[in-house]
Design an enzyme around this catalytic site. Structure first.
Site, short mmCIF file in Angstrom:
data_model
loop_
_atom_site.label_atom_id
_atom_site.label_comp_id
_atom_site.label_asym_id
_atom_site.label_seq_id
_atom_site.Cartn_x
_atom_site.Cartn_y
_atom_site.Cartn_z
N CYS A 337 0.80 -1.24 0.00
CA CYS A 337 0.00 0.00 0.00
C CYS A 337 0.83 1.29 0.00
O CYS A 337 0.58 2.17 -0.83
CB CYS A 337 -0.96 0.02 1.19
SG CYS A 337 -1.59 -1.58 1.70
N ARG A 366 6.68 -11.15 5.76
CA ARG A 366 6.08 -10.97 7.08
C ARG A 366 6.68 -11.99 8.04
O ARG A 366 6.80 -13.17 7.69
CB ARG A 366 4.56 -11.13 7.03
CG ARG A 366 3.88 -10.08 6.16
CD ARG A 366 2.38 -10.22 6.12
NE ARG A 366 1.78 -9.26 5.21
CZ ARG A 366 0.49 -9.19 4.93
NH1 ARG A 366 -0.36 -10.03 5.53
NH2 ARG A 366 0.03 -8.30 4.07
N GLN A 384 1.52 -10.87 -3.23
CA GLN A 384 0.12 -10.45 -3.15
C GLN A 384 -0.35 -9.95 -4.51
O GLN A 384 0.37 -9.19 -5.16
CB GLN A 384 -0.04 -9.32 -2.13
CG GLN A 384 -0.08 -9.76 -0.69
CD GLN A 384 -0.45 -8.60 0.23
OE1 GLN A 384 0.12 -7.52 0.12
NE2 GLN A 384 -1.39 -8.82 1.12
N ASP A 386 -2.03 -7.51 -5.41
CA ASP A 386 -2.49 -6.29 -4.75
C ASP A 386 -2.97 -5.27 -5.77
O ASP A 386 -2.42 -5.17 -6.88
CB ASP A 386 -1.34 -5.69 -3.95
CG ASP A 386 -1.77 -5.27 -2.56
OD1 ASP A 386 -2.99 -5.09 -2.36
OD2 ASP A 386 -0.91 -5.13 -1.69
N HIS A 388 -4.90 -1.08 -5.83
CA HIS A 388 -5.50 0.05 -5.12
C HIS A 388 -6.22 0.93 -6.11
O HIS A 388 -5.69 1.25 -7.17
CB HIS A 388 -4.43 0.83 -4.36
CG HIS A 388 -3.78 0.03 -3.28
ND1 HIS A 388 -2.62 -0.70 -3.49
CD2 HIS A 388 -4.15 -0.21 -1.99
CE1 HIS A 388 -2.31 -1.34 -2.37
NE2 HIS A 388 -3.21 -1.05 -1.45
N LYS A 468 -13.79 -3.76 5.84
CA LYS A 468 -13.47 -4.60 4.68
C LYS A 468 -14.57 -5.61 4.40
O LYS A 468 -15.35 -5.98 5.28
CB LYS A 468 -12.14 -5.32 4.91
CG LYS A 468 -12.11 -6.22 6.13
CD LYS A 468 -10.76 -6.92 6.28
CE LYS A 468 -10.76 -7.83 7.51
NZ LYS A 468 -9.55 -8.66 7.60
N HIS A 514 -8.39 -0.72 -1.10
CA HIS A 514 -7.41 -1.81 -1.17
C HIS A 514 -8.16 -3.05 -1.68
O HIS A 514 -9.26 -3.34 -1.20
CB HIS A 514 -6.84 -2.14 0.21
CG HIS A 514 -6.25 -0.98 0.93
ND1 HIS A 514 -4.90 -0.83 1.14
CD2 HIS A 514 -6.83 0.12 1.51
CE1 HIS A 514 -4.66 0.27 1.83
NE2 HIS A 514 -5.82 0.87 2.07
#
Length: 641
Positions: A337, A366, A384, A386, A388, A468, A514
């Site tokens: 992000c 992580r 990910q 991912d 946005h 979410k 997200h």
């Protein structure tokens, strides 16, 4: 209210009963539904599940829970965990009790015990459990002060129960006793042990007390129970099928990936695994391109100051890795992000530019504790999918709806026709104002309602920066896996001072969505392996077909066909060994290769190939061009068998 006073209890179908205050739910069962006494194990009074022994002291709505009803299973499984713990205490008196909850599918109980319990010991424990069931012991609830409970468990040498009591802020606790067995427990429980007739202890594992690797190692016994013999049998068959599909087992058999001591929690992808990995990623990139996303790539390591600004330092620090560059502190990104926010911030934007959709197959790291690492399902390094979406407040609902449609398209392509949806709201630890949170939650809820989607409300489980929508896909064994997510964020654009120029020529703050669909590519592939049982659809299969010459005399023709397949971008192999064709076919079936292309004298003479499909058998004779066309068509359409 005095016990002589009357209260009205509302039953299903508009029925009511007037009873004395203090009457138990069990008393009402005997009074109103005597024929169901042997089936009803608990009750729901208003919104609380209670024991049948619980006295009712106010008016309310009462629903009885029979064995086999979804709401009754947790009570049934939790009660069975007490029976198992009692059996262990009889067989191993020196054992100390940990906790024994019902879980998603069954129950477990943790014990501190110097003697190692193995799978060979489980039948012995089961036999003792059967004795307890036959004894028809009643589950009795008692309310004690904390000091009384501590005194009780000190006498019984149960130090872990004392620790639990000391962690409780309430003045009183409850314990349950059946025969000689006593446990610290909120309940509720079934009326007596006789209801638990069909059960099976399934495995033994190690576990840390409270899940903390700094604490004592406990021995955890897992089990399952049902009121019906057929249910238990079907469940055990289900477990066996799940074992066969374990992605760690199939990953080794199919040579897809491995893990090594030199990098615990970091997957090593092998050539066949990389085919699946790259195919999944390419499909996602192509699909996102069609939906208006622009692909970007952001750095793996970024300055510590960025993570302070994003809020990750305060809310996620314990899960991050750190390093230093030129004596300045940096962090390895756990999320993509902040990098996307910097890209947006890099140039000026007008309202005409919005929505801006950025996607990244972003590698993140992580720090997961070693005790929770689990194949591809829980790793320390993963990619990910991912994205946005930066939009105006007026665009939120439309953009969320578009993401909902996109997620549905992707899941159906992979064969996940069914999924469950949750809306998670503000957690205790969060950033941003309460007003921001209410606006964000309302926007997500409105989008779900416009799509007429069924969803569960999950209070307090949102991300620290916004509410979410979470997706739980259902696989071929009807197991659920949390994958996709849509998270609405008013706070991060505020923290990064993002702006766009509105139609009024003034500066405005964009909203950030997200969005992930697969979640983690690694974990999603693990799910796919188990969903398909290793039998990948043709478009995903590492080896899509194999050419099999019947003898050495047919090698030249087989090689030419193989070259044409490769030229047509079909992932193929050729078996040149001098083994019998039946052996080659059996081995290809074991390797889960979708199509076998058999060539012999007849095929050479007619310039054809005999096709055989895994599990389906012979398909007949095809010309070379029609065989290639068949494969290409199935791959292009991404057919899921």
């Amino acid at each position: 209210m005095k016990s002589s006073e009357k209260i009205i209890v509302n039953l299903p179908e508009g029925r009511q009963v007037s009873v004395n205050s203090g009457t138990t739910a069990g008393n009402i069962v005997e009074m109103v539904y005597p024929e169901a006494v042997n089936r009803i194990i608990a009750a729901k009074f208003d919104d609380e599940i209670i024991d049948l022994h619980m006295p009712l002291n106010k008016e309310g709505n009462l629903l009885f829970l029979e064995t086999g009803m979804p709401d009754s299973l947790d009570v049934f499984w939790h009660s069975t965990s007490h029976i198992m713990a009692q059996a262990v205490k009889r067989l191993y008196p020196e054992s100390q009790l940990g906790i024994g909850p019902a879980i998603a599918c069954g129950f477990y109980y943790d014990f501190k015990l110097d003697t190692a319990i193995t799978s060979e010991d489980l039948p012995k424990i089961e036999a003792e459990m059967k004795k307890i069931v036959e004894e028809n012991q009643t589950f009795n609830r008692k309310k004690l002060t904390n000091n009384e409970a501590i005194d009780l468990f000190e006498k019984r040498n149960e130090p872990f129960k004392i620790r639990l009591i000391e962690e409780i802020s309430d003045e009183y606790v409850t314990v349950y006793q059946n025969a000689e067995f006593v446990d610290l427990c909120r309940g509720p429980h079934i009326p007596s042990t006789r209801f638990v007739k069909y059960f099976k202890l399934t495995s033994v594992a190690g576990a840390y007390w409270h899940g903390d690797e700094r604490n004592e190692v406990m021995q955890r016994i897992y089990g399952i129970s049902f009121p019906d013999k057929k249910q238990l049998k079907n469940h055990l068959l289900h477990i066996e099928e799940a074992k066969k599909r374990d992605h760690r087992k199939l990953g080794k058999e199919l040579d897809l990936f491995s893990f090594h001591q030199e990098g615990p929690g970091f997957p090593f992808w092998h050539p066949h695994g990389m085919v699946i990995y790259n195919t999944v990623q390419q499909y996602m990139k192509d699909t996102l391109d069609q939906h208006g996303y622009q692909e970007i790539k952001t750095p793996l390591i970024l300055n510590e100051s960025l993570w302070h600004l994003s809020g990750h330092w305060d809310n996620y620090q314990e899960n991050m890795y750190f390093t230093a560059i030129d004596e300045n502190p940096y962090a390895v990104k756990p999320m993509n992000c902040p990098g996307h926010l910097l890209v947006f911030q890099n140039k000026h934007h007008s309202y005409r530019d919005l929505p801006i959709k950025m996607s990244e197959m972003g590698l993140v790291h992580r720090h997961e504790k070693s005790g929770v690492l689990h194949g591809l399902f829980r790793v320390r390094m993963f990619t990910q999918d991912d994205a946005h979406v930066f939009c105006t407040p007026d665009q939120i609902e439309d953009e969320v709806i578009q993401i909902i449609d996109l997620i549905d398209e992707v899941y159906k392509t992979f064969g996940f026709e069914k999924y469950d949806v949750e809306l998670s709201t503000q957690p205790a630890k969060s950033i941003g104002s309460d007003e921001m949170w209410r606006k964000a939650e309302t926007a997500l809820e409105n989008a779900l309602k416009k799509k007429e989607m069924t969803y569960q409300l999950n209070p307090g489980d949102g991300a620290f920066y916004g509410p979410k929508i979470d997706y739980h896909i259902r696989d071929s064994l009807d197991r659920t896996w949390q994958c996709g997510t849509i998270q609405l964020d008013f706070s991060m654009p505020e923290r990064f001072s993002l702006e766009y120029i509105g139609p009024d020529n003034e500066k405005h703050r964009p909203v950030m969505l997200h969005r992930a669909i697969l979640g983690s590519v690694e974990r999603f592939i693990g799910i796919l392996i188990e969903h398909y049982g290793g039998d990948f659809p043709l478009w995903l299969a590492p080896v899509q077909c194999i050419v099999m010459p019947i003898s050495e005399n047919h090698l030249d023709y087989a090689n030419e066909f193989y070259r044409q397949l490769k030229k047509s971008r079909i992932r193929c192999d050729i078996d040149k060994r001098s083994e019998k064709i039946g052996y080659k076919i059996r081995e290809a079936e074991t390797k889960r290769i979708n199509y076998m292309c058999i060539v012999g004298d007849k095929e050479i003479e007619t310039e054809t190939v005999s096709l055989r499909q895994r599990r389906k058998g012979n398909l007949g004779v095809f010309s070379i061009s029609s065989a290639i066309e068949k494969f290409q068509g199935e791959i292009t359409r991404r057919i899921y068998h």
